[in-house]
Motif scaffolding. Sequence first.
Motif, PDB file in Angstrom:
ATOM      1  N   HIS A 185      12.143   6.260   0.508  1.00 47.53           N
ATOM      2  CA  HIS A 185      12.078   7.217   1.624  1.00 47.53           C
ATOM      3  C   HIS A 185      10.665   7.806   1.716  1.00 47.53           C
ATOM      4  O   HIS A 185      10.052   8.127   0.691  1.00 47.53           O
ATOM      5  N   PRO A 186      10.113   7.950   2.940  1.00 49.36           N
ATOM      6  CA  PRO A 186       8.724   8.405   3.078  1.00 49.36           C
ATOM      7  C   PRO A 186       8.429   9.793   2.532  1.00 49.36           C
ATOM      8  O   PRO A 186       7.315  10.048   2.075  1.00 49.36           O
ATOM      9  N   VAL A 187       9.399  10.721   2.576  1.00 54.73           N
ATOM     10  CA  VAL A 187       9.100  12.097   2.161  1.00 54.73           C
ATOM     11  C   VAL A 187      10.038  12.654   1.094  1.00 54.73           C
ATOM     12  O   VAL A 187       9.762  13.710   0.534  1.00 54.73           O
ATOM     13  N   ARG A 188      11.099  11.967   0.785  1.00 57.54           N
ATOM     14  CA  ARG A 188      12.053  12.495  -0.194  1.00 57.54           C
ATOM     15  C   ARG A 188      12.245  11.520  -1.360  1.00 57.54           C
ATOM     16  O   ARG A 188      12.006  10.325  -1.217  1.00 57.54           O
ATOM     17  N   PRO A 189      12.699  12.007  -2.495  1.00 57.62           N
ATOM     18  CA  PRO A 189      12.948  11.116  -3.638  1.00 57.62           C
ATOM     19  C   PRO A 189      14.259  10.347  -3.482  1.00 57.62           C
ATOM     20  O   PRO A 189      15.231  10.567  -4.199  1.00 57.62           O
ATOM     21  N   ILE A 190      14.280   9.444  -2.503  1.00 60.03           N
ATOM     22  CA  ILE A 190      15.466   8.648  -2.200  1.00 60.03           C
ATOM     23  C   ILE A 190      15.041   7.192  -2.072  1.00 60.03           C
ATOM     24  O   ILE A 190      14.012   6.888  -1.479  1.00 60.03           O
ATOM     25  N   ILE A 191      15.850   6.284  -2.635  1.00 65.28           N
ATOM     26  CA  ILE A 191      15.562   4.851  -2.545  1.00 65.28           C
ATOM     27  C   ILE A 191      16.765   4.155  -1.915  1.00 65.28           C
ATOM     28  O   ILE A 191      17.915   4.470  -2.242  1.00 65.28           O
ATOM     29  N   ALA A 192      16.493   3.218  -1.007  1.00 63.29           N
ATOM     30  CA  ALA A 192      17.541   2.355  -0.440  1.00 63.29           C
ATOM     31  C   ALA A 192      17.329   0.946  -0.980  1.00 63.29           C
ATOM     32  O   ALA A 192      16.215   0.427  -0.920  1.00 63.29           O
ATOM     33  N   PHE A 231       0.838  -1.203   0.000  1.00 61.24           N
ATOM     34  CA  PHE A 231       0.000   0.000   0.000  1.00 61.24           C
ATOM     35  C   PHE A 231       0.873   1.252   0.000  1.00 61.24           C
ATOM     36  O   PHE A 231       1.978   1.244   0.553  1.00 61.24           O
ATOM     37  N   GLY A 232       0.361   2.312  -0.608  1.00 65.88           N
ATOM     38  CA  GLY A 232       1.062   3.589  -0.600  1.00 65.88           C
ATOM     39  C   GLY A 232       0.800   4.339   0.696  1.00 65.88           C
ATOM     40  O   GLY A 232      -0.207   4.114   1.368  1.00 65.88           O
ATOM     41  N   ARG A 233       1.719   5.244   1.063  1.00 64.15           N
ATOM     42  CA  ARG A 233       1.525   6.045   2.269  1.00 64.15           C
ATOM     43  C   ARG A 233       0.475   7.129   2.071  1.00 64.15           C
ATOM     44  O   ARG A 233      -0.104   7.618   3.021  1.00 64.15           O
ATOM     45  N   LYS A 234       0.296   7.537   0.833  1.00 67.43           N
ATOM     46  CA  LYS A 234      -0.721   8.555   0.523  1.00 67.43           C
ATOM     47  C   LYS A 234      -1.692   7.958  -0.493  1.00 67.43           C
ATOM     48  O   LYS A 234      -1.314   7.138  -1.325  1.00 67.43           O
ATOM     49  N   GLY A 235      -2.939   8.397  -0.434  1.00 67.40           N
ATOM     50  CA  GLY A 235      -3.935   7.926  -1.395  1.00 67.40           C
ATOM     51  C   GLY A 235      -4.467   6.553  -1.020  1.00 67.40           C
ATOM     52  O   GLY A 235      -4.078   5.952  -0.020  1.00 67.40           O
ATOM     53  N   SER A 249       6.255   5.313  -3.918  1.00 68.38           N
ATOM     54  CA  SER A 249       7.040   6.452  -3.438  1.00 68.38           C
ATOM     55  C   SER A 249       6.321   7.070  -2.239  1.00 68.38           C
ATOM     56  O   SER A 249       5.176   6.718  -1.937  1.00 68.38           O
ATOM     57  N   GLY A 250       6.994   8.002  -1.562  1.00 68.16           N
ATOM     58  CA  GLY A 250       6.399   8.612  -0.380  1.00 68.16           C
ATOM     59  C   GLY A 250       5.098   9.335  -0.677  1.00 68.16           C
ATOM     60  O   GLY A 250       4.156   9.308   0.123  1.00 68.16           O
ATOM     61  N   ASP A 251       5.019  10.004  -1.844  1.00 64.83           N
ATOM     62  CA  ASP A 251       3.794  10.733  -2.192  1.00 64.83           C
ATOM     63  C   ASP A 251       2.798   9.856  -2.950  1.00 64.83           C
ATOM     64  O   ASP A 251       1.722  10.319  -3.315  1.00 64.83           O
ATOM     65  N   GLY A 252       3.156   8.600  -3.210  1.00 63.85           N
ATOM     66  CA  GLY A 252       2.241   7.678  -3.883  1.00 63.85           C
ATOM     67  C   GLY A 252       2.128   7.884  -5.379  1.00 63.85           C
ATOM     68  O   GLY A 252       1.299   7.241  -6.028  1.00 63.85           O
ATOM     69  N   GLU A 253       2.969   8.751  -5.966  1.00 62.33           N
ATOM     70  CA  GLU A 253       2.858   9.052  -7.394  1.00 62.33           C
ATOM     71  C   GLU A 253       3.732   8.146  -8.264  1.00 62.33           C
ATOM     72  O   GLU A 253       3.539   8.074  -9.465  1.00 62.33           O
TER      73      GLU A 253
END
Length: 557
Positions: A304-311, A206-210, A260-264
């Motif tokens: 990453h929950p709020v930034r465009p970063i992937i681990a 599931f996405g964090r937003k939407g 992604s953090g924003d679900g987009e």
Amino acid sequence: MNLELLESFGQNYPEEADGTLDCISMALTCTFNRWGTLLAVGCNDGRIVIWDFLTRGIAKIISAHIHPVCSLCWSRDGHKLVSASTDNIVSLWDVLTGDCDQRFRFPSPILKLQYHPRLLDKVLVCPMKSAPVLLTLSDSKHVVLPVDDDSDLNVVAAFDRRGEYIYTGNAKGKILVLNTDTQDLVASFRVTTGTSNTTAIKSIEFGRKGSCFLINTADRIIRVYDGREILTCGRDGEPEPMQKLQDLVNRTPWKRCCFSGDGEYIVAGSARQHALYIWEKSIGNLVKILHGTRGELLLDVAWHPVRPIIASISSGVVSIWAQNQVENWSAFAPDFKELDENVEYEERESEFDIEDEDKSEPEQTGADAAEDEEVDVTSVDPIVAFCSSDEELEDFKALLYLPIAPEVEDPEENPFGPPPDAAGQTTPAEDGSAHTGGGDKKQRQPSSEGAPAKKKARTTTIELQGVPSDEVHPLLGVKSDSKSKKKTAGRPKGSKGKEKDFPFRPKPYRVYPDGAEAGMAGGGAGGGMKGRAEGGLSASGSLVAQSYKQHDMGSLD
């Protein structure tokens, strides 16, 4: 303020590698906390390494398990961390102290676990060859969730964004939506591949937003659905996916997918190589492919929950992917010029005067008048990126950062160390939960106040009917291989054999009175009771004998 600027001038996804995090041991799984300030990494020696993601430094190391850590999840407030290891044990950790609060022993390996997105009392566990289990931490009770077909127990499960429903999927492509509180069936549908053929469900995210969620299936297609539509269709509905994402050229199978953090955006890690595919959710187009080191296999991916970063994790190393930051100073000062060499500056008349004597006083209107208004610098506005859509305020009790204790090398005298009488009563935590780094210091502090030793964490055995107990976790390989390895290893009997039985076992720190700890440093690595006895003997001798014994044991080691 910086988070608001991220929203939208350019693409919001990473474009290139931005370094690695070396966890000393092999990393297997990773997860961000809700704000992205801390990154927990599970390693193959049973340790959990918590990174401060802003400074890219290790904030804490918890010696959590004896066997490799296979799954991790943060609680909503960040104070708790739940982990699973390949020896079928689920543990609950207090992040600040590093103590184990509870343990649960399962009959089969744990494929995934997830904390309830809102409640701090519930954990969803997906054991191998079993129906998902919902744990209640306060009373150590569990509920086995209903499944569609009792003969098909290859089930994956996930909470929805707010934890109101649990979505489960089996190997026949059937998705069930269950009410979290009552476990009643709310909706269901089957994932089909064009024709009437079904495909196995590998994971649900599931996405964090939407309200969107994705389903990773065995036919190598990622399907994106709208959760509201699923609930509207009801039982045996036939919802159409919003998007179908796949690699049409290489037919890549997907190891791990997430939003992604924003679900987009949606990122999927290839099961064949270290490659990350990023799609835009609204259109379904592939926007970027990030290639890691050739020949490495991907283990885990976290956005990453709020930034465009992937681990991402491959070959035991955590790789960080981020955007290329280009410094553009003209954005701050339009007349800014970069100089190759020094230029003599000609000062304009009254340019640097505190008050311009020649300037006439114009009437203050508009923006000039606003400058004289008092600015409120005391009240703190909530950061929108950290708040859910149904919340107005941030959680002020949340744990965003970990305090790091300074390490003092060779102090002349240690005022905070344990006194001789209290040190003798101190016992190490059992089951390999001794602390290293900052956690070791915190373990010693209560003993200096004369407090009793920490109580052992409560262990609850979870009984599941009809579940085979001889299953081996996928991380460890096939059952037959593991048995043959044990036979060929032929470990010797006695205390030394026990030490060698677990190759990833961390060394527990023991505290002995009268400085016997120095003897233990040399004797502990030798294994068994011999080193311990020699350490005790050296403590009773003179200082010269003690240093000689330590040197002797070190050379033996």
